[in-house]
Design an enzyme around this catalytic site. Structure first.
Site, PDB file in Angstrom:
ATOM      1  N   ARG A 163      60.277  81.898  52.604  1.00  0.00           N
ATOM      2  CA  ARG A 163      59.755  80.753  51.825  1.00  0.00           C
ATOM      3  C   ARG A 163      60.727  79.570  51.811  1.00  0.00           C
ATOM      4  O   ARG A 163      60.858  78.857  50.815  1.00  0.00           O
ATOM      5  CB  ARG A 163      59.423  81.160  50.378  1.00  0.00           C
ATOM      6  CG  ARG A 163      58.333  82.197  50.255  1.00  0.00           C
ATOM      7  CD  ARG A 163      57.005  81.688  50.786  1.00  0.00           C
ATOM      8  NE  ARG A 163      55.974  82.697  50.636  1.00  0.00           N
ATOM      9  CZ  ARG A 163      55.672  83.613  51.563  1.00  0.00           C
ATOM     10  NH1 ARG A 163      56.304  83.620  52.733  1.00  0.00           N
ATOM     11  NH2 ARG A 163      54.721  84.510  51.351  1.00  0.00           N
ATOM     12  N   SER A 233      50.757  82.448  44.910  1.00  0.00           N
ATOM     13  CA  SER A 233      51.896  83.105  44.251  1.00  0.00           C
ATOM     14  C   SER A 233      52.711  82.050  43.519  1.00  0.00           C
ATOM     15  O   SER A 233      53.198  81.108  44.147  1.00  0.00           O
ATOM     16  CB  SER A 233      52.797  83.775  45.287  1.00  0.00           C
ATOM     17  OG  SER A 233      52.036  84.651  46.079  1.00  0.00           O
ATOM     18  N   GLU A 329      57.854  79.581  43.347  1.00  0.00           N
ATOM     19  CA  GLU A 329      57.597  79.206  44.749  1.00  0.00           C
ATOM     20  C   GLU A 329      56.934  77.815  44.748  1.00  0.00           C
ATOM     21  O   GLU A 329      57.105  77.024  45.679  1.00  0.00           O
ATOM     22  CB  GLU A 329      56.657  80.254  45.362  1.00  0.00           C
ATOM     23  CG  GLU A 329      56.314  80.019  46.792  1.00  0.00           C
ATOM     24  CD  GLU A 329      55.396  81.115  47.354  1.00  0.00           C
ATOM     25  OE1 GLU A 329      55.666  82.314  47.172  1.00  0.00           O
ATOM     26  OE2 GLU A 329      54.397  80.727  47.986  1.00  0.00           O
TER      27      GLU A 329
HETATM   28  C1  LIG Z   1      45.019  80.660  46.747  1.00  0.00           C
HETATM   29  C2  LIG Z   1      46.331  80.377  47.422  1.00  0.00           C
HETATM   30  C3  LIG Z   1      46.878  81.310  48.267  1.00  0.00           C
HETATM   31  C4  LIG Z   1      48.093  81.065  48.923  1.00  0.00           C
HETATM   32  N1  LIG Z   1      48.610  82.032  49.737  1.00  0.00           N
HETATM   33  C5  LIG Z   1      49.776  81.813  50.388  1.00  0.00           C
HETATM   34  C6  LIG Z   1      50.312  82.816  51.271  1.00  0.00           C
HETATM   35  O1  LIG Z   1      49.734  83.875  51.480  1.00  0.00           O
HETATM   36  N2  LIG Z   1      51.499  82.550  51.875  1.00  0.00           N
HETATM   37  C7  LIG Z   1      52.165  81.376  51.679  1.00  0.00           C
HETATM   38  O2  LIG Z   1      53.239  81.203  52.278  1.00  0.00           O
HETATM   39  N3  LIG Z   1      51.683  80.411  50.861  1.00  0.00           N
HETATM   40  C8  LIG Z   1      50.511  80.604  50.200  1.00  0.00           C
HETATM   41  N4  LIG Z   1      50.014  79.642  49.356  1.00  0.00           N
HETATM   42  C9  LIG Z   1      50.787  78.395  49.131  1.00  0.00           C
HETATM   43  C10 LIG Z   1      50.329  77.197  49.972  1.00  0.00           C
HETATM   44  O3  LIG Z   1      49.032  77.374  50.459  1.00  0.00           O
HETATM   45  C11 LIG Z   1      51.262  76.929  51.141  1.00  0.00           C
HETATM   46  O4  LIG Z   1      52.550  76.682  50.676  1.00  0.00           O
HETATM   47  C12 LIG Z   1      50.801  75.714  51.969  1.00  0.00           C
HETATM   48  O5  LIG Z   1      51.557  75.629  53.156  1.00  0.00           O
HETATM   49  C13 LIG Z   1      50.904  74.409  51.193  1.00  0.00           C
HETATM   50  O6  LIG Z   1      50.245  73.423  51.951  1.00  0.00           O
HETATM   51  P1  LIG Z   1      49.745  72.079  51.288  1.00  0.00           P
HETATM   52  O7  LIG Z   1      49.330  71.173  52.402  1.00  0.00           O
HETATM   53  O8  LIG Z   1      48.717  72.336  50.264  1.00  0.00           O
HETATM   54  O9  LIG Z   1      51.088  71.550  50.621  1.00  0.00           O
HETATM   55  P2  LIG Z   1      51.221  70.543  49.376  1.00  0.00           P
HETATM   56  O10 LIG Z   1      51.018  71.346  48.126  1.00  0.00           O
HETATM   57  O11 LIG Z   1      50.365  69.356  49.566  1.00  0.00           O
HETATM   58  O12 LIG Z   1      52.736  70.124  49.496  1.00  0.00           O
HETATM   59  C14 LIG Z   1      53.776  71.076  49.310  1.00  0.00           C
HETATM   60  C15 LIG Z   1      55.124  70.345  49.369  1.00  0.00           C
HETATM   61  O13 LIG Z   1      55.333  69.809  50.675  1.00  0.00           O
HETATM   62  C16 LIG Z   1      55.498  68.390  50.644  1.00  0.00           C
HETATM   63  N5  LIG Z   1      54.766  67.861  51.795  1.00  0.00           N
HETATM   64  C17 LIG Z   1      53.427  67.942  52.020  1.00  0.00           C
HETATM   65  N6  LIG Z   1      53.115  67.430  53.213  1.00  0.00           N
HETATM   66  C18 LIG Z   1      54.272  66.975  53.761  1.00  0.00           C
HETATM   67  C19 LIG Z   1      54.608  66.344  55.001  1.00  0.00           C
HETATM   68  N7  LIG Z   1      53.686  66.066  55.920  1.00  0.00           N
HETATM   69  N8  LIG Z   1      55.897  66.035  55.225  1.00  0.00           N
HETATM   70  C20 LIG Z   1      56.852  66.340  54.316  1.00  0.00           C
HETATM   71  N9  LIG Z   1      56.596  66.932  53.133  1.00  0.00           N
HETATM   72  C21 LIG Z   1      55.338  67.248  52.857  1.00  0.00           C
HETATM   73  C22 LIG Z   1      54.921  67.957  49.309  1.00  0.00           C
HETATM   74  O14 LIG Z   1      55.534  66.763  48.836  1.00  0.00           O
HETATM   75  C23 LIG Z   1      55.209  69.147  48.427  1.00  0.00           C
HETATM   76  O15 LIG Z   1      56.528  69.093  47.926  1.00  0.00           O
HETATM   77  C24 LIG Z   1      48.782  79.848  48.698  1.00  0.00           C
HETATM   78  C25 LIG Z   1      48.211  78.884  47.847  1.00  0.00           C
HETATM   79  C26 LIG Z   1      47.004  79.145  47.214  1.00  0.00           C
HETATM   80  C27 LIG Z   1      46.397  78.093  46.325  1.00  0.00           C
END
Ligand SMILES: Cc1cc2nc3c(=O)[nH]c(=O)nc-3n(C[C@H](O)[C@H](O)[C@H](O)COP(=O)(O)OP(=O)(O)OC[C@H]3O[C@@H](n4cnc5c(N)ncnc54)[C@H](O)[C@@H]3O)c2cc1C
Length: 346
Positions: A163, A233, A329
Site C-alpha cells: 500500500r 479497507s 489506508e
Molecule cells: C469498495 C472498495 C473496495 C476497494 N478495494 C480495494 C482493494 O481490494 N485493494 C486496494 O488496493 N484498494 C482498494 N480500494 C481503494 C481504492 O479503490 C484504491 O486505492 C484506488 O486505486 C483509488 O483510486 P481513485 O482513483 O478512486 O483514487 P482517489 O481516491 O481519487 O485518490 C487517491 C489519492 O491519490 C491522489 N491522486 C488521484 N489521482 C492522482 C493523479 N493522477 N496523480 C497524482 N495523485 C493522484 C489523490 O489526491 C488522493 O490523495 C477499495 C475502495 C473501495 C471503495
C-alpha cells in the site's frame, strides 16, 4: 476547459461525504491539467487531484480547486512474449480489465472490481487476491506541474511496497500521474493462492472464471459504494514484530497472520477490529460494517468528523487490547489539502 456546474463533492467520493470545493474542474489532457493547475496557483487556491474518489475522506469543505483526472486512451502493443499497454490515468480500472479480457489479454483479473482510476493504482500499489499492481507495472508517467516536465519512472524506480510507493512520498506534491504502462505476459499463469480461488486447478481454470469469482467474492463481502458509502479497507493491515505476532497467536490460534519478512508479520486488521466486538458499532452516521470490520461505512449523512471519531475509537480499542496501532489506508483531505490521517485518529 470543462468546469463542473456543481461545487459539491458528494458524488465525487465513494464515502458519499457531503463537502464543497470552491471549484471542481475536469482535465482531459496533460495540457488542460497544466492550465488548470496554473490558474489555481495564480488564484492562490489549494489544489487537489482526484480520480474516482475511492480512497479519500473529506474531513471538511475543501477551500480550493479539485481537478478530476479524466485523461483517457488505451494503446496496445505486442512483442513475441508480452502485451505492452499504455493507459491514460483517467481510465476506470475495472473497465480496463473488462476491455482487456474482451481482447483476450489476461493478467489483471484478480484485481477486478477495485474502484477508481488507472492513474491511482500505482499510488498505493493496489492489491487483492494474491497480486499487487507492481507485478504488472512496466512504468508510470507523471508530469511536474510547476514546470510541465514529463517524467517516466520504471517499475523498479517506483519504490512499490505494501500500500505504498514513491507517489505517496517524493513524487506526491506538485506531480500528477498522467499514464501508466502495463506489461502482461502472453503466457498466462493463474494466481490461485487466495480465498475462493484456491478451489480451481491451474490446469483448466480460465481468466474469465477468475474474474467472475473475484467479482462475486467482492460483491458478497464488501458494501457497494453506490448504495452504502465507503472507501474499502479503512485501515492497513499492520506489520508487527514476529514476537508480538507469536504472543497473539498463542492466545488466539485462529488469528490470520501472513509472512512479511523474517522479523515481522502482517496481521489482518479486520480480525483485530472484530475481536474488539466493533462490527456494527457507530458514531453519528458512521459505522463499522456488519460483515467486514475493516470497512467503515456512511449510513446516510455521516460527516467527515463522524468517520474520524469512529476511526479514533476503533484505533483506541485495538491499541488497548492488542498493543497494535492501526494506520488508515484512506487519505484524509482537509480544507487546504491532505492532512496527517494517523495524527487525526491518535
Ligand atoms: C469498495 C472498495 C473496495 C476497494 N478495494 C480495494 C482493494 O481490494 N485493494 C486496494 O488496493 N484498494 C482498494 N480500494 C481503494 C481504492 O479503490 C484504491 O486505492 C484506488 O486505486 C483509488 O483510486 P481513485 O482513483 O478512486 O483514487 P482517489 O481516491 O481519487 O485518490 C487517491 C489519492 O491519490 C491522489 N491522486 C488521484 N489521482 C492522482 C493523479 N493522477 N496523480 C497524482 N495523485 C493522484 C489523490 O489526491 C488522493 O490523495 C477499495 C475502495 C473501495 C471503495
Amino acid at each position: 476547459m470543462p468546469v463542473c456546474n456543481s461545487n459539491q463533492l458528494k458524488t465525487f467520493n465513494t464515502f458519499g461525504i457531503s463537502a464543497n470545493a470552491n471549484r471542481i474542474s475536469v482535465a482531459v489532457s496533460v495540457e488542460s491539467l497544466l492550465d488548470l493547475w496554473q490558474e489555481a496557483v495564480e488564484n492562490h487556491q489549494p489544489i487537489l487531484l482526484l480520480g474516482g474518489g475511492s480512497n479519500v475522506l473529506f474531513t471538511e469543505d475543501f477551500k480550493g480547486t479539485v481537478i478530476l483526472n479524466r485523461i483517457t486512451g488505451i494503446d496496445i502493443q505486442e512483442s513475441d512474449t508480452a502485451w505492452n499497454i499504455h493507459v491514460g490515468a483517467g481510465e476506470n480500472w475495472h473497465e480496463l480489465i473488462i476491455y482487456l479480457l474482451k481482447n483476450k489479454i489476461y493478467g489483471l483479473e484478480n484485481l477486478a472490481l477495485i474502484p477508481g482510476n488507472v492513474g491511482s493504482a500505482p499510488i498505493q500499489n493496489i492489491g487483492a487476491y494474491g497480486i499487487e499492481f507492481k507485478q504488472v507495472c512496466e512504468y508510470v508517467d507523471l508530469v511536474e506541474l510547476k514546470t510541465g516536465k514529463q517524467i517516466r519512472l520504471m517499475e523498479n524506480e517506483c519504490r512499490f511496497a505494501y500500500r505504498d510507493s514513491i507517489f505517496k512520498h517524493g513524487y506526491r506534491d506538485g506531480y500528477a500521474i498522467t499514464a501508466i504502462g502495463l506489461r502482461l505476459n502472453k503466457v498466462w499463469k493463474p494466481i490461485l493462492t487466495y480465498g475462493g480461488l484456491t478451489k480451481f486447478s491451474p490446469d483448466d481454470v480460465t481468466p474469465e472464471q477468475i474474474f467472475h469469482t473475484v467479482c462475486e467474492m467482492r460483491q458478497s463481502k464488501l458494501p457497494d459504494p453506490s448504495i452504502t458509502g465507503n472507501a474499502g479497507s479503512f485501515f492497513k493491515n499492520p506489520i508487527i514484530s514476529a514476537e508480538l505476532a507469536q504472543k497473539i497467536k498463542s492466545e488466539y490460534p485462529e488469528c490470520p497472520q501472513y509472512y512479511h519478512n523474517e522479523h515481522s508479520v502482517k496481521i489482518a486488521a479486520g480480525w483485530l477490529i472484530d475481536r474488539c466486538h466493533l462490527k456494527g458499532y457507530h458514531i453519528g452516521h458512521a459505522a463499522v460494517h456488519q460483515k467486514q470490520a475493516l470497512v467503515l461505512i456512511n449510513q446516510g449523512n455521516a460527516t467527515g468528523q463522524d468517520v474520524i471519531a469512529l476511526a479514533a475509537y476503533v484505533h483506541k480499542q485495538v491499541a488497548e487490547k492488542f498493543n497494535i496501532y492501526l494506520e488508515p489506508e484512506v487519505r484524509f483531505i482537509g480544507s487546504d489539502g491532505e492532512i496527517d490521517a494517523v495524527e487525526c485518529i491518535s
